[in-house]
Design a protein around this motif. Structure first.
Motif, PDB file in Angstrom:
ATOM      1  N   SER A   1       0.916  -1.324  -0.049  1.00  0.00           N
ATOM      2  CA  SER A   1       0.036  -0.040  -0.080  1.00  0.00           C
ATOM      3  C   SER A   1       0.901   1.331   0.080  1.00  0.00           C
ATOM      4  CB  SER A   1      -0.892   0.063   1.133  1.00  0.00           C
ATOM      5  OG  SER A   1      -0.217  -0.062   2.283  1.00  0.00           O
ATOM      6  N   LEU A   2       2.183   1.222   0.315  1.00  0.00           N
ATOM      7  CA  LEU A   2       3.005   2.355   0.366  1.00  0.00           C
ATOM      8  C   LEU A   2       4.452   2.129  -0.081  1.00  0.00           C
ATOM      9  CD1 LEU A   2       3.520   5.463   0.859  1.00  0.00           C
ATOM     10  CD2 LEU A   2       4.148   4.638   3.421  1.00  0.00           C
ATOM     11  N   ALA A   3       5.020   2.887  -1.300  1.00  0.00           N
ATOM     12  CA  ALA A   3       6.504   2.871  -1.695  1.00  0.00           C
ATOM     13  C   ALA A   3       6.811   4.056  -1.612  1.00  0.00           C
ATOM     14  CB  ALA A   3       6.316   2.168  -2.812  1.00  0.00           C
ATOM     15  N   ILE A   4       8.043   4.149  -1.127  1.00  0.00           N
ATOM     16  CA  ILE A   4       8.746   5.468  -1.100  1.00  0.00           C
ATOM     17  C   ILE A   4      10.224   5.281  -1.532  1.00  0.00           C
ATOM     18  CG2 ILE A   4       7.458   6.465   0.712  1.00  0.00           C
ATOM     19  CD1 ILE A   4       9.566   5.979   2.616  1.00  0.00           C
ATOM     20  N   GLY A   5      10.795   6.424  -2.064  1.00  0.00           N
ATOM     21  CA  GLY A   5      12.059   6.472  -2.353  1.00  0.00           C
ATOM     22  C   GLY A   5      13.098   6.765  -1.356  1.00  0.00           C
ATOM     23  N   LEU A   6      14.165   6.235  -1.174  1.00  0.00           N
ATOM     24  CA  LEU A   6      15.231   6.355  -0.218  1.00  0.00           C
ATOM     25  C   LEU A   6      16.328   7.275  -0.649  1.00  0.00           C
ATOM     26  CD1 LEU A   6      15.561   2.834   1.598  1.00  0.00           C
ATOM     27  CD2 LEU A   6      14.252   5.016   2.237  1.00  0.00           C
ATOM     28  N   PRO A   7      16.954   7.967   0.006  1.00  0.00           N
ATOM     29  CA  PRO A   7      17.991   8.811  -0.394  1.00  0.00           C
ATOM     30  C   PRO A   7      19.131   8.146  -1.472  1.00  0.00           C
ATOM     31  CG  PRO A   7      17.723   9.295   2.020  1.00  0.00           C
ATOM     32  CD  PRO A   7      16.908   8.013   1.577  1.00  0.00           C
ATOM     33  N   ASN A   8      19.289   6.935  -1.280  1.00  0.00           N
ATOM     34  CA  ASN A   8      20.168   6.100  -2.290  1.00  0.00           C
ATOM     35  C   ASN A   8      19.391   5.826  -3.462  1.00  0.00           C
ATOM     36  OD1 ASN A   8      18.633   4.087  -1.268  1.00  0.00           O
ATOM     37  ND2 ASN A   8      20.404   2.690  -0.273  1.00  0.00           N
ATOM     38  N   GLY A   9      17.931   5.977  -3.556  1.00  0.00           N
ATOM     39  CA  GLY A   9      17.488   5.496  -4.732  1.00  0.00           C
ATOM     40  C   GLY A   9      16.910   4.143  -4.668  1.00  0.00           C
ATOM     41  N   ASP A  10      16.919   3.448  -3.468  1.00  0.00           N
ATOM     42  CA  ASP A  10      16.105   2.201  -3.272  1.00  0.00           C
ATOM     43  C   ASP A  10      14.779   2.608  -3.032  1.00  0.00           C
ATOM     44  OD1 ASP A  10      18.524   0.779  -3.576  1.00  0.00           O
ATOM     45  OD2 ASP A  10      18.822   0.307  -1.318  1.00  0.00           O
ATOM     46  N   ILE A  11      14.062   1.666  -3.026  1.00  0.00           N
ATOM     47  CA  ILE A  11      12.515   1.920  -2.731  1.00  0.00           C
ATOM     48  C   ILE A  11      12.228   0.913  -1.642  1.00  0.00           C
ATOM     49  CG2 ILE A  11      10.007   1.503  -3.638  1.00  0.00           C
ATOM     50  CD1 ILE A  11      11.853   3.344  -5.389  1.00  0.00           C
ATOM     51  N   MET A  12      11.492   1.777  -0.654  1.00  0.00           N
ATOM     52  CA  MET A  12      11.135   0.711   0.661  1.00  0.00           C
ATOM     53  C   MET A  12       9.531   1.049   0.449  1.00  0.00           C
ATOM     54  SD  MET A  12      11.881   2.090   4.487  1.00  0.00           S
ATOM     55  CE  MET A  12      11.941   0.743   5.736  1.00  0.00           C
ATOM     56  N   LEU A  13       8.863  -0.090   0.983  1.00  0.00           N
ATOM     57  CA  LEU A  13       7.609  -0.453   0.716  1.00  0.00           C
ATOM     58  C   LEU A  13       6.995  -1.392   1.796  1.00  0.00           C
ATOM     59  CD1 LEU A  13       6.417  -3.301  -0.650  1.00  0.00           C
ATOM     60  CD2 LEU A  13       7.534  -1.996  -2.499  1.00  0.00           C
ATOM     61  N   ASN A  14       5.781  -1.224   2.373  1.00  0.00           N
ATOM     62  CA  ASN A  14       5.216  -2.090   3.251  1.00  0.00           C
ATOM     63  C   ASN A  14       4.214  -3.180   2.316  1.00  0.00           C
ATOM     64  OD1 ASN A  14       3.755   0.819   3.898  1.00  0.00           O
ATOM     65  ND2 ASN A  14       2.333  -0.453   3.383  1.00  0.00           N
ATOM     66  N   ASP A  15       4.584  -4.334   2.530  1.00  0.00           N
ATOM     67  CA  ASP A  15       3.927  -5.480   1.910  1.00  0.00           C
ATOM     68  C   ASP A  15       2.710  -6.030   2.673  1.00  0.00           C
ATOM     69  OD1 ASP A  15       3.471  -7.554  -0.034  1.00  0.00           O
ATOM     70  OD2 ASP A  15       5.112  -8.434   0.202  1.00  0.00           O
ATOM     71  N   ASP A  16       1.734  -5.425   2.812  1.00  0.00           N
ATOM     72  CA  ASP A  16       0.802  -5.429   3.896  1.00  0.00           C
ATOM     73  C   ASP A  16       0.517  -6.887   4.195  1.00  0.00           C
ATOM     74  OD1 ASP A  16       0.883  -2.832   2.905  1.00  0.00           O
ATOM     75  OD2 ASP A  16      -1.254  -2.586   3.596  1.00  0.00           O
ATOM     76  N   SER A  17      -0.148  -7.495   3.300  1.00  0.00           N
ATOM     77  CA  SER A  17      -0.744  -8.969   3.494  1.00  0.00           C
ATOM     78  C   SER A  17       0.423 -10.187   3.454  1.00  0.00           C
ATOM     79  CB  SER A  17      -1.622  -9.436   2.532  1.00  0.00           C
ATOM     80  OG  SER A  17      -3.000  -8.526   2.576  1.00  0.00           O
ATOM     81  N   ASN A  18       1.831  -9.690   3.101  1.00  0.00           N
ATOM     82  CA  ASN A  18       2.784 -10.491   3.322  1.00  0.00           C
ATOM     83  C   ASN A  18       3.401 -10.356   4.773  1.00  0.00           C
ATOM     84  OD1 ASN A  18       3.024 -12.532   1.357  1.00  0.00           O
ATOM     85  ND2 ASN A  18       4.012 -11.030   0.100  1.00  0.00           N
ATOM     86  N   HIS A  19       2.877  -9.398   5.583  1.00  0.00           N
ATOM     87  CA  HIS A  19       3.364  -9.108   6.950  1.00  0.00           C
ATOM     88  C   HIS A  19       4.940  -8.615   6.936  1.00  0.00           C
ATOM     89  CE1 HIS A  19      -0.496 -10.762   7.463  1.00  0.00           C
ATOM     90  NE2 HIS A  19      -0.005 -11.809   7.303  1.00  0.00           N
ATOM     91  N   ARG A  20       5.258  -7.824   5.988  1.00  0.00           N
ATOM     92  CA  ARG A  20       6.809  -7.533   5.925  1.00  0.00           C
ATOM     93  C   ARG A  20       6.998  -6.170   5.556  1.00  0.00           C
ATOM     94  NH1 ARG A  20       9.284 -10.628   0.651  1.00  0.00           N
ATOM     95  NH2 ARG A  20       7.777 -10.104  -0.495  1.00  0.00           N
ATOM     96  N   VAL A  21       7.937  -5.355   5.963  1.00  0.00           N
ATOM     97  CA  VAL A  21       8.698  -4.182   5.082  1.00  0.00           C
ATOM     98  C   VAL A  21       9.748  -4.406   4.457  1.00  0.00           C
ATOM     99  CG1 VAL A  21       9.523  -1.940   5.618  1.00  0.00           C
ATOM    100  CG2 VAL A  21       7.421  -2.552   6.745  1.00  0.00           C
ATOM    101  N   ILE A  22      10.103  -4.160   3.333  1.00  0.00           N
ATOM    102  CA  ILE A  22      11.136  -4.671   2.460  1.00  0.00           C
ATOM    103  C   ILE A  22      11.686  -3.421   1.653  1.00  0.00           C
ATOM    104  CG2 ILE A  22      10.304  -6.780   2.044  1.00  0.00           C
ATOM    105  CD1 ILE A  22       9.327  -6.070  -0.676  1.00  0.00           C
ATOM    106  N   VAL A  23      12.947  -3.215   1.534  1.00  0.00           N
ATOM    107  CA  VAL A  23      13.786  -2.281   0.676  1.00  0.00           C
ATOM    108  C   VAL A  23      14.018  -3.153  -0.646  1.00  0.00           C
ATOM    109  CG1 VAL A  23      15.666  -0.764   0.569  1.00  0.00           C
ATOM    110  CG2 VAL A  23      14.497  -1.158   2.514  1.00  0.00           C
ATOM    111  N   ILE A  24      13.749  -2.290  -1.792  1.00  0.00           N
ATOM    112  CA  ILE A  24      14.189  -3.050  -3.269  1.00  0.00           C
ATOM    113  C   ILE A  24      15.227  -1.983  -3.658  1.00  0.00           C
ATOM    114  CG2 ILE A  24      13.211  -3.776  -5.407  1.00  0.00           C
ATOM    115  CD1 ILE A  24      10.454  -4.018  -3.969  1.00  0.00           C
ATOM    116  N   ASP A  25      16.107  -2.766  -4.376  1.00  0.00           N
ATOM    117  CA  ASP A  25      17.309  -2.010  -5.172  1.00  0.00           C
ATOM    118  C   ASP A  25      16.824  -2.084  -6.717  1.00  0.00           C
ATOM    119  OD1 ASP A  25      19.322  -1.168  -6.773  1.00  0.00           O
ATOM    120  OD2 ASP A  25      21.041  -1.854  -5.388  1.00  0.00           O
ATOM    121  N   PRO A  26      16.203  -1.032  -7.174  1.00  0.00           N
ATOM    122  CA  PRO A  26      15.824  -0.784  -8.496  1.00  0.00           C
ATOM    123  C   PRO A  26      16.908  -1.206  -9.552  1.00  0.00           C
ATOM    124  CG  PRO A  26      15.667   1.302  -7.791  1.00  0.00           C
ATOM    125  CD  PRO A  26      16.135   0.369  -6.733  1.00  0.00           C
TER     126      PRO A  26
END
Length: 394
Positions: free
Chosen positions: A318-343
Motif C-alpha cells: 500500500s505504500l512505496a517511497i524512495g530512499l536517499p540512495n535511490g532504493d524503494i522501501m515499501l510495506n507489503d501489507d498482506s505478506n506482513h513485511r517491510v522491504i527495501v528493493i534495489d531498482p
C-alpha cells in the motif's frame, strides 16, 4: 493506506457509495491486462557483505543505545541501505513500532499507561513524523480518526475525528488516509469516502480548507475526486493526489489548480503516489499480486516491480517511497513485511517481518500498513539512537 478493508460497512456507507459516480468509493477495481514488464533479474533477498558493527566509526546507520536486544531481519538483509530507523504502522497489532536498520525494536506505542482512561488506538494504517520530529501523526482509517502522539511524553496531544463514528461535519471524517503535518502545523489528509481533501488544525473542529465534494466520487479535480487515498506534499509546496476510482494521480497546488493528471500505467488499485525524484513518481498497486512502479507525469513507466512468484511477489502493498540512495522501501501489507528493493539490481536488499507469517514478537508484523523513515534528529534522540545526516530527504 486505502479504503480496502473486508469488514462489512454500515448501511449508511452503502447509501453514500451508491450516490457516487463510477466504481464504489474505495472498492477494488478489476485487474489490469497482464503486463510484460518484469524485473530484469531474479528477485531474492540479496546476499550482502556484513554491515559494520552498530555504532562503529564511519557507520552509515545509527548506533543503538545500550539495553536494546539484538535485532531480527530476513537473512541477507543489508542494514547499510537504510539512512536510519523507520517507524511502522503495525495495523493489526494496533501499535506503532520504530525499528533500527539492524531490526532492533527501539520504541513501541502504546504501552500500558500510555492511553488515558477512555482513549483507544486501533488499526493504525499510516504514520508520519512531524516536521519538528517531536511527534508522529497516525491515521486510524477504519475508526475514522487522526491522532498525534508526543514521542517524549508518549501521550496523545491532538485528535481529529470521533473514533467509531464517521461523517462529514465538524470533527468528523470517513476513512481518512495519509495524514501529514505541514510546516505550519496543520495536517493535510485524504478523506476517502467523503471524496475530499482536508487541511486540519488543532485550533478548529472544522477543516481549514477542503477540496472535493462530499458524495461526488469521480475524477474532476479540484471540485471532485474519485475516492482519494493519498495527498502528499511536494518540495515546491504543491500536492500529489492519488485517486482510486479511475486510476488517477494529479499534481495540484494549495488552491486546487491542477498542473497535470495521469493514469499510472497498468495499475489496478493505485495507492499513495510519492515523488521519487524531480519528474518521477513512485506508487504501490494494492492488488494480489501487487506492484511497485516509477512513472512520469505523462504516464510512462520508468521501472516496475511485479514478480508473480515468491520471494518477490507482493500481496496488497500500500505504500512505496524512495530512499536517499535511490532504493524503494515499501510495506507489503498482506505478506506482513517491510522491504527495501534495489531498482538497479532488482533485488530485495532488506526485510523486517516474516513473509506470510503474522505475529507480534520481535521480528514480526501483522499487516503493516504505513511507514516513514525517521529524520536525523528528534525521534532518533528520543528513542536512544544517534542518526547520521540524511542528504536528499530531510
Amino acid at each position: 493506506m486505502t479504503a480496502r478493508r473486508t469488514a462489512p460497512l454500515v448501511a449508511a456507507a452503502a447509501l453514500l457509495l451508491a450516490a457516487c459516480t463510477g466504481p464504489a468509493a474505495g472498492s477494488a477495481k478489476p485487474p489490469p491486462a497482464p503486463t510484460t514488464v518484469r524485473p530484469a533479474s531474479p528477485t531474492s533477498v540479496a546476499t550482502a557483505a556484513p554491515a559494520p558493527t552498530a555504532g562503529a566509526p564511519g557507520s552509515a546507520f545509527p548506533a543503538v543505545a545500550a539495553g536494546h536486544p539484538p535485532g531480527e531481519l530476513a537473512p541477507g538483509s543489508n542494514p547499510a541501505v537504510l539512512p536510519g530507523p523507520v517507524v511502522i504502522a503495525d495495523r493489526d497489532n494496533n501499535r506503532l513500532v520504530v525499528v533500527s536498520p539492524h531490526g532492533q525494536v527501539l520504541w513501541q506505542w502504546p504501552q500500558p499507561g500510555d492511553l488515558a482512561p477512555g482513549q483507544t488506538f486501533q488499526v493504525p494504517d499510516d504514520v508520519f513524523v512531524t516536521p519538528d520530529g517531536k511527534d508522529v501523526v497516525a491515521t486510524e482509517e477504519d475508526v475514522f480518526a487522526i491522532t498525534e502522539i508526543d514521542v517524549a511524553t508518549r501521550k496523545i496531544v491532538w485528535r481529529y475525528g470521533t473514533p467509531g463514528h464517521h461523517g462529514s461535519g465538524p470533527d468528523q471524517l470517513w476513512n481518512p488516509d495519509d495524514a501529514i503535518m505541514l510546516p505550519d502545523r496543520s495536517v493535510v489528509a485524504a478523506d476517502i469516502k467523503n471524496c475530499r481533501l482536508v487541511d486540519l488544525s488543532a485550533a478548529s473542529t472544522s477543516p481549514l480548507w477542503t477540496l472535493g465534494t462530499v458524495g461526488r466520487c469521480h475524477h474532476a479535480p479540484p471540485t471532485r475526486f474519485g475516492s482519494p487515498n493519498g495527498v502528499f506534499p511536494l518540495p515546491d509546496g504543491n500536492f500529489l493526489v492519488t485517486e482510486i476510482n479511475g486510476d488517477w494521480v494529479d499534481e495540484i497546488d494549495r488552491h486546487g489548480h491542477v498542473l497535470w493528471a495521469t493514469h499510472p500505467p497498468a495499475v489496478a488499485y493505485p495507492s499513495d503516489a510519492h515523488q521519487y525524484k524531480p519528474g518521477q513518481y513512485v506508487i504501490a498497486d494494492y492488488s494480489d499480486p501487487g506492484q511497485a512502479l516509477i512513472f512520469d507525469a505523462s504516464g510512462k513507466t520508468i521501472w516496475r516491480w511485479n514478480p508473480s512468484s515468491a520471494p518477490g511477489r507482493l500481496t496488497h502493498p500500500s505504500l512505496a517511497i524512495g530512499l536517499p540512495n535511490g532504493d524503494i522501501m515499501l510495506n507489503d501489507d498482506s505478506n506482513h513485511r517491510v522491504i527495501v528493493i534495489d531498482p538497479n539490481t532488482n533485488t530485495i536488499v532488506w526485510q523486517y517481518g516474516h513473509t506470510g507469517q503474522p505475529g507480534s514478537r520481535t521480528g514480526y508484523l501483522n499487516h503493516p500498513d504505513g511507514l516513514d523513515p525517521l529524520p536525523p534528529f528528534s525521534l532518533a534522540d528520543t528513542v536512544g539512537v544517534t542518526a547520521p545526516p540524511t542528504p536528499g530527504r530531510w
